[in-house]
Scaffold this active site. Sequence first.
Site, mmCIF file in Angstrom:
data_model
loop_
_atom_site.group_PDB
_atom_site.id
_atom_site.type_symbol
_atom_site.label_atom_id
_atom_site.label_comp_id
_atom_site.label_asym_id
_atom_site.label_seq_id
_atom_site.Cartn_x
_atom_site.Cartn_y
_atom_site.Cartn_z
ATOM 1 N NE ARG A 156 -26.583 -1.120 19.423
ATOM 2 C CZ ARG A 156 -27.732 -1.484 19.236
ATOM 3 N NH1 ARG A 156 -28.219 -1.497 20.625
ATOM 4 N NH2 ARG A 156 -28.360 -1.755 18.040
ATOM 5 C CG ASP A 438 -35.041 -0.179 21.699
ATOM 6 O OD1 ASP A 438 -35.914 -0.341 20.813
ATOM 7 O OD2 ASP A 438 -34.065 -1.076 21.823
#
EC number: 2.3.3.9
Length: 545
Positions: A156, A438
């Site tokens: 990613r 996050d």
Amino acid sequence: MELSPPPSGLEAEYETLFTADSLLFLHELVSTFNEEVDQVLRLRVSRKAHLDLSGDLPSFLENTSHIRTDPTWRVLPVPPRLQRRHVDIGDLAPCDTQRFIKALQSPAQGIQVDFDDGNCPTYHNQIKGIHNILKAVYNQFPNVPPISQAPVLMLRPRAWNMLEHNMMVEGREVPGPLFDFGLLMFHCGQTLSANQSGPFFYLSKVESFMEARLWNKIFVWCQQKLGLPLGSIKATVLIENVLAAFEMEEILYELREHSAGLNCGIWDYSASFVNKFGHRQAFLLPDRSKYVNMEKRFLRSYMELLVQTCHRRGALATGGMAAPLLPPDPLSDSHRRVLAAVSRLKLLEIQAGVDGFMVYDLSLIDPMQKLFRLNTEGDNQLNQLRHDVTVTPDDLLSMPSGGVTLYGLKYNIAVGVLFINAWLSGEGHFFYRGQVEDSATAEISRSQVWQWICHQTRLEDDGRVVSRRLVTELTEQLLVELSALRPSGRDKQRLLTAADMFLEVVLKRDFPEFITTYLNQEHTFLSSQSSGQTESLDMTPIAQL
């Protein structure tokens, strides 16, 4: 082309990554697509301006209706390694070597190798992380299965809003995703392909089919340069933006030779409503801790439409990440309670037809795989076509009812401050009240605080208005509580700095589009990463390419 010298302690890794050939490849990649990257970013600004000026709401596009109404097209079938991915490990920043090794040794089917939401993109973290991926691909970690047998790597790269400050091509900083993608493809693409284990990617924060078209061009160019067959690269697009939810078929169509499907998650997607419509009273998003979950109409509709769209076109549909941490004692009430809560929400996703989802805690891999085995048959749920689903623009745009609680406001402030504190420490995620946080949860947290101040929302508890003064007072209270846990003077100062930066973000007149963009451009963050490495500010010119 200019490149900063290596971070201290990573000289060998730097030499491995930045060879003459890899730099030439990066130079060609960036210079070929720089202008088109600028165009898609300008298109974002243009669409936002149009929505603001016109007051319009998004809908399914008229000029691409022929793609949606054509029943014949399909994405190419995914390779065997992607057919069964019930449980992936999420938010795994590969610079965390020990967690990366544990993930490679785990029974998970896949790993989201993350340079985006769960990663802080310091120069050190990028170089360390990419080098660790090389070591995994070339089987250089001890006691780790070969790449053809380990959990599949779903790489990613950063999203389009992020820049790499340590490399310049033709006098301009390099787009972060091209830096990550280019190095990963150059060093690992052919080996992953030879082992029938990639190269596979997650694409973050895609907002339109035009961005998918750009990624497809990059994939085609890259495969030709590296001598890989067309369609070797497969990518899952994360539908993290409300505008992209209206273009899911078009996104699949643009990537039909390279698609590994679409992914739905809750918090970046929810935050995008504030990003695009936050100044509109009709789009006031209530307290996420009490009123926002995947059972609400706007999120349930989004997930069901995503599953229906993917399966109609032969693509895989994956759900979001379970963030809770499972308490270690399996006999404890807390363990049973957390496992039951995660299982209930993930069962809803399975029943909606998803083919897989992610967990952060490796202890959740086995119970979630068991949940899939008990409630599905076969490798995936592509046969679940969801003919029963009909989703309208109203469904996708219906805000849940509800208000704002003092608990929710304080929780959002804490997550926002602690995320910035983590970034100033070089960390992309942290743990708070039993779960991982996050950039996605930080995004929704600071978005809600900004929006509640903007609309002078009243607390359910006592009727107080969410104002600049109240948020500042609650932030100061939080600092007192957190400072008691931080004996180090340096830690306390960093926390104070994080709180100041958080208040700056939530009190701005205009909404900063991404908290990560704001931080990545912020002098305080940049200087915190170069302290002790002032030489890294002097970029080394590469021989003219």
